[in-house]
Design an enzyme around this catalytic site. Structure first.
Site, mmCIF file in Angstrom:
data_model
loop_
_atom_site.group_PDB
_atom_site.id
_atom_site.type_symbol
_atom_site.label_atom_id
_atom_site.label_comp_id
_atom_site.label_asym_id
_atom_site.label_seq_id
_atom_site.Cartn_x
_atom_site.Cartn_y
_atom_site.Cartn_z
ATOM 1 N N ASN A 123 -10.630 10.024 -2.802
ATOM 2 C CA ASN A 123 -11.437 10.940 -1.994
ATOM 3 C C ASN A 123 -10.596 12.041 -1.391
ATOM 4 O O ASN A 123 -11.114 13.057 -0.970
ATOM 5 C CB ASN A 123 -12.077 10.172 -0.820
ATOM 6 N N PHE A 166 0.064 -2.203 8.603
ATOM 7 C CA PHE A 166 -0.615 -1.182 7.795
ATOM 8 C C PHE A 166 -1.933 -1.683 7.209
ATOM 9 O O PHE A 166 -2.770 -0.873 6.816
ATOM 10 C CB PHE A 166 0.268 -0.771 6.599
ATOM 11 N N GLY A 184 0.818 -1.206 0.000
ATOM 12 C CA GLY A 184 0.000 0.000 0.000
ATOM 13 C C GLY A 184 0.858 1.266 0.000
ATOM 14 O O GLY A 184 2.095 1.215 -0.076
ATOM 15 N N ASN A 198 -2.095 13.823 7.846
ATOM 16 C CA ASN A 198 -2.520 13.614 6.445
ATOM 17 C C ASN A 198 -1.335 13.266 5.551
ATOM 18 O O ASN A 198 -0.654 14.171 5.063
ATOM 19 C CB ASN A 198 -3.248 14.860 5.936
ATOM 20 N N TYR A 224 -14.885 4.385 10.336
ATOM 21 C CA TYR A 224 -13.450 4.135 10.147
ATOM 22 C C TYR A 224 -12.662 4.473 11.423
ATOM 23 O O TYR A 224 -11.892 3.652 11.936
ATOM 24 C CB TYR A 224 -12.937 4.966 8.961
ATOM 25 N N ALA A 274 -5.288 10.364 13.148
ATOM 26 C CA ALA A 274 -5.726 11.544 13.898
ATOM 27 C C ALA A 274 -7.247 11.604 13.996
ATOM 28 O O ALA A 274 -7.791 12.306 14.861
ATOM 29 C CB ALA A 274 -5.212 12.801 13.199
HETATM 30 P P1 NAD Z 1 -3.458 1.585 1.434
HETATM 31 O O1 NAD Z 1 -4.854 1.182 1.132
HETATM 32 O O2 NAD Z 1 -2.657 2.175 0.345
HETATM 33 O O3 NAD Z 1 -2.641 0.341 2.025
HETATM 34 C C1 NAD Z 1 -3.264 -0.670 2.785
HETATM 35 C C2 NAD Z 1 -2.786 -2.004 2.208
HETATM 36 O O4 NAD Z 1 -3.354 -3.056 2.978
HETATM 37 C C3 NAD Z 1 -3.205 -2.215 0.764
HETATM 38 O O5 NAD Z 1 -2.100 -2.640 0.008
HETATM 39 C C4 NAD Z 1 -4.272 -3.301 0.839
HETATM 40 O O6 NAD Z 1 -4.293 -4.115 -0.319
HETATM 41 C C5 NAD Z 1 -3.844 -4.052 2.085
HETATM 42 N N1 NAD Z 1 -4.933 -4.734 2.800
HETATM 43 C C6 NAD Z 1 -6.138 -4.228 3.162
HETATM 44 N N2 NAD Z 1 -6.840 -5.138 3.836
HETATM 45 C C7 NAD Z 1 -6.068 -6.260 3.908
HETATM 46 C C8 NAD Z 1 -6.243 -7.542 4.494
HETATM 47 N N3 NAD Z 1 -7.385 -7.863 5.123
HETATM 48 N N4 NAD Z 1 -5.243 -8.451 4.379
HETATM 49 C C9 NAD Z 1 -4.095 -8.133 3.735
HETATM 50 N N5 NAD Z 1 -3.873 -6.937 3.154
HETATM 51 C C10 NAD Z 1 -4.849 -6.008 3.248
HETATM 52 O O7 NAD Z 1 -3.519 2.556 2.688
HETATM 53 P P2 NAD Z 1 -2.375 3.476 3.304
HETATM 54 O O8 NAD Z 1 -2.708 4.882 2.996
HETATM 55 O O9 NAD Z 1 -1.052 2.946 2.993
HETATM 56 O O10 NAD Z 1 -2.693 3.275 4.859
HETATM 57 C C11 NAD Z 1 -2.018 2.303 5.625
HETATM 58 C C12 NAD Z 1 -2.623 2.280 7.007
HETATM 59 O O11 NAD Z 1 -2.531 3.586 7.579
HETATM 60 C C13 NAD Z 1 -4.110 1.902 7.032
HETATM 61 O O12 NAD Z 1 -4.339 1.064 8.136
HETATM 62 C C14 NAD Z 1 -4.800 3.223 7.197
HETATM 63 O O13 NAD Z 1 -6.028 3.099 7.872
HETATM 64 C C15 NAD Z 1 -3.796 4.003 8.026
HETATM 65 N N6 NAD Z 1 -3.899 5.452 7.844
HETATM 66 C C16 NAD Z 1 -3.836 5.971 6.575
HETATM 67 C C17 NAD Z 1 -3.978 7.350 6.402
HETATM 68 C C18 NAD Z 1 -3.973 7.963 5.011
HETATM 69 O O14 NAD Z 1 -4.517 9.053 4.832
HETATM 70 N N7 NAD Z 1 -3.373 7.328 4.013
HETATM 71 C C19 NAD Z 1 -4.144 8.189 7.505
HETATM 72 C C20 NAD Z 1 -4.170 7.609 8.775
HETATM 73 C C21 NAD Z 1 -4.040 6.245 8.937
HETATM 74 N N1 UDP Z 2 -11.085 18.516 0.176
HETATM 75 C C1 UDP Z 2 -11.718 19.292 -0.784
HETATM 76 N N2 UDP Z 2 -12.042 18.694 -1.974
HETATM 77 C C2 UDP Z 2 -11.761 17.382 -2.260
HETATM 78 C C3 UDP Z 2 -11.103 16.616 -1.269
HETATM 79 C C4 UDP Z 2 -10.796 17.210 -0.056
HETATM 80 O O1 UDP Z 2 -11.986 20.460 -0.566
HETATM 81 O O2 UDP Z 2 -12.099 16.915 -3.354
HETATM 82 C C5 UDP Z 2 -10.719 19.139 1.467
HETATM 83 C C6 UDP Z 2 -11.407 18.524 2.676
HETATM 84 O O3 UDP Z 2 -12.661 19.149 2.901
HETATM 85 C C7 UDP Z 2 -10.381 18.819 3.782
HETATM 86 C C8 UDP Z 2 -9.036 18.756 3.047
HETATM 87 O O4 UDP Z 2 -9.334 18.934 1.656
HETATM 88 O O5 UDP Z 2 -10.537 20.133 4.289
HETATM 89 C C9 UDP Z 2 -8.317 17.423 3.213
HETATM 90 O O6 UDP Z 2 -9.225 16.386 2.864
HETATM 91 P P1 UDP Z 2 -8.754 14.866 2.832
HETATM 92 O O7 UDP Z 2 -9.970 14.057 2.459
HETATM 93 O O8 UDP Z 2 -7.549 14.753 1.988
HETATM 94 O O9 UDP Z 2 -8.307 14.571 4.325
HETATM 95 P P2 UDP Z 2 -9.215 14.409 5.654
HETATM 96 O O10 UDP Z 2 -10.390 15.324 5.532
HETATM 97 O O11 UDP Z 2 -9.609 12.976 5.708
HETATM 98 O O12 UDP Z 2 -8.314 14.807 6.767
#
Ligand code: NAD
Ligand code: UDP
Length: 339
Positions: free
Chosen positions: A197, A80, A10, A178, A148, A125
């Site tokens: 999104n 992750f 991921g 973020n 979530y 967060a």
């Molecule tokens: P991502 O979707 O790119 O990576 C997650 C990976 O996990 C993917 O490769 C997916 O195929 C794999 N996966 C999902 N469910 C699985 C399962 N049941 N078994 C095996 N593999 C599985 O997401 P990311 O952005 O890399 O996020 C990683 C982690 O960080 C996640 O747990 C997410 O909730 C957390 N997180 C992400 C963000 C963000 O904005 N990207 C912010 C805060 C927390």
């Molecule tokens: N946002 C926006 N248009 C979009 C996607 C996001 O204006 O198409 C804004 C959203 O309202 C927020 C900021 O960008 O203020 C970051 O959004 P994101 O979804 O990336 O992160 P999160 O809200 O989950 O922290």
């Protein structure tokens, strides 16, 4: 002796695998590729200049995970794997609880049987909910509003209970702000399956012409220009945060850290920064507020600095530059681009 990385194909996992391999660790990845591509792992190997072990599968398959942990003599797990779309979590709550909560439970059970008790967890967060004060520190009350966020909080509580029951466990809960940006090589970055999104991937697609325009979700927040403010953090800094957390796993405990920069940027500021690095105009329109959105939040990252010796180093310009570089090198994501 290896480190098991779940979700290693991921977005954040792949960047962390690069850091781990470069630091000389043996890495085993379990991923079901539900939101990623096997191709990513080849690119990780290419950047790091060495190989990793790909063990495709699902974290909910306890016996499979146990076998992998034992076969490769894993000593710790960075977890992750999970689902992360806030909107989808409202329409598919059981799917989210199954993957994020039951999946983590099965993983922890497999670890216990295999005698592996070092664990790093990807939290968010989002667990804080509506800010009672800013910046959020780790003691801020926890009241996630999305399904979530609730699944992530449920896991945090499970981990604290586990550590209380068995003091041999060593756990780091990392609350990401973020994550944005991409690897400086342009080989790996964020390419979510389906429609993105989050702001940055959408911006990159608009700048490249893959999407027509950006809709700003609300410009009537109590922020400096009315648009939403977030604490964006470069994914490479985030990967380094995991390297720092690995070191504190040497002593038992359950510790929680914010991983953010401590600075908030508004949607308009991010658009301007992206226009500057891409040298393209970003067409946008003002839309209604996104349901459940918080106007502004950012981290107090002092605890990570003091206890992990970690802090973010890359600024918004670098985040946008690397995001744009990845978009230009991979205009259709991982699907049609060559190594
Ligand atoms: P991502 O979707 O790119 O990576 C997650 C990976 O996990 C993917 O490769 C997916 O195929 C794999 N996966 C999902 N469910 C699985 C399962 N049941 N078994 C095996 N593999 C599985 O997401 P990311 O952005 O890399 O996020 C990683 C982690 O960080 C996640 O747990 C997410 O909730 C957390 N997180 C992400 C963000 C963000 O904005 N990207 C912010 C805060 C927390
Ligand atoms: N946002 C926006 N248009 C979009 C996607 C996001 O204006 O198409 C804004 C959203 O309202 C927020 C900021 O960008 O203020 C970051 O959004 P994101 O979804 O990336 O992160 P999160 O809200 O989950 O922290």
């Amino acid at each position: 002796m290896a480190i098991l990385v779940t979700g290693g194909a991921g977005y954040i996992g792949s960047h962390t695998c690069v850091s781990l391999l470069k630091a000389g660790h043996d890495v085993v990845v379990i991923d079901n590729f539900g939101n990623s591509y096997p191709e990513v792992l080849h690119r990780v190997e290419k950047i790091a200049g060495c190989t990793l072990i790909n063990a495709p599968g699902d974290i909910r398959d306890r016996e499979f995970v146990e076998t992998v942990l034992k076969r490769y003599r894993c000593t710790s797990v960075i977890h992750f794997a999970g689902l992360k779309a806030v909107g989808e979590s409202a329409s598919r709550p059981l799917f989210y609880y199954d993957c994020n909560v039951v999946g983590t439970l099965r993983l922890l059970q497999a670890m216990r049987t295999a005698g592996v008790k070092k664990f790093i967890f990807s939290s968010t967060a989002t667990v804080y909910g509506t800010p009672q004060y800013l910046p959020y520190d780790e003691k801020h009350p926890l009241a996630p509003e999305s399904v979530y966020g609730q699944t992530k909080l449920a896991v945090e509580k499970m981990l604290e209970a586990l550590r209380t029951a068995d003091p041999e466990w060593s756990i780091a809960i990392l609350r990401y702000f973020n994550p944005v940006g991409a690897h400086e090589s342009g080989l790996i970055g964020e390419d979510p399956k389906g429609i993105p999104n989050n702001l940055m991937p959408i911006l990159a697609q608009v700048a490249s012409g893959r999407r027509e325009k950006l809709t700003i979700w609300g410009n009537d927040y109590e922020t400096r220009d009315g648009t939403g403010v977030r604490d964006y953090i470069h994914v490479a800094d985030l990967a380094d945060g995991h390297m720092a957390a690995l070191k504190v796993l040497e002593t038992a405990g359950c510790r929680t850290f914010n991983l953010g920069c401590g600075t908030g940027y508004s949607v308009m500021e991010v658009i301007r920064a992206f226009e500057h690095v891409s040298n393209r105009a970003i067409p946008y329109e003002i839309g209604a507020r996104r349901p459940g959105d918080i106007g502004e939040f950012y981290a107090n990252p002092v605890q990570a600095k003091e206890q992990l010796g970690w802090q973010a180093t890359k600024d918004l310009r670098q985040m946008c530059e690397d995001m744009w570089h990845f978009q230009v090198k991979n205009p259709d994501g991982y699907n049609n681009s060559e190594l």
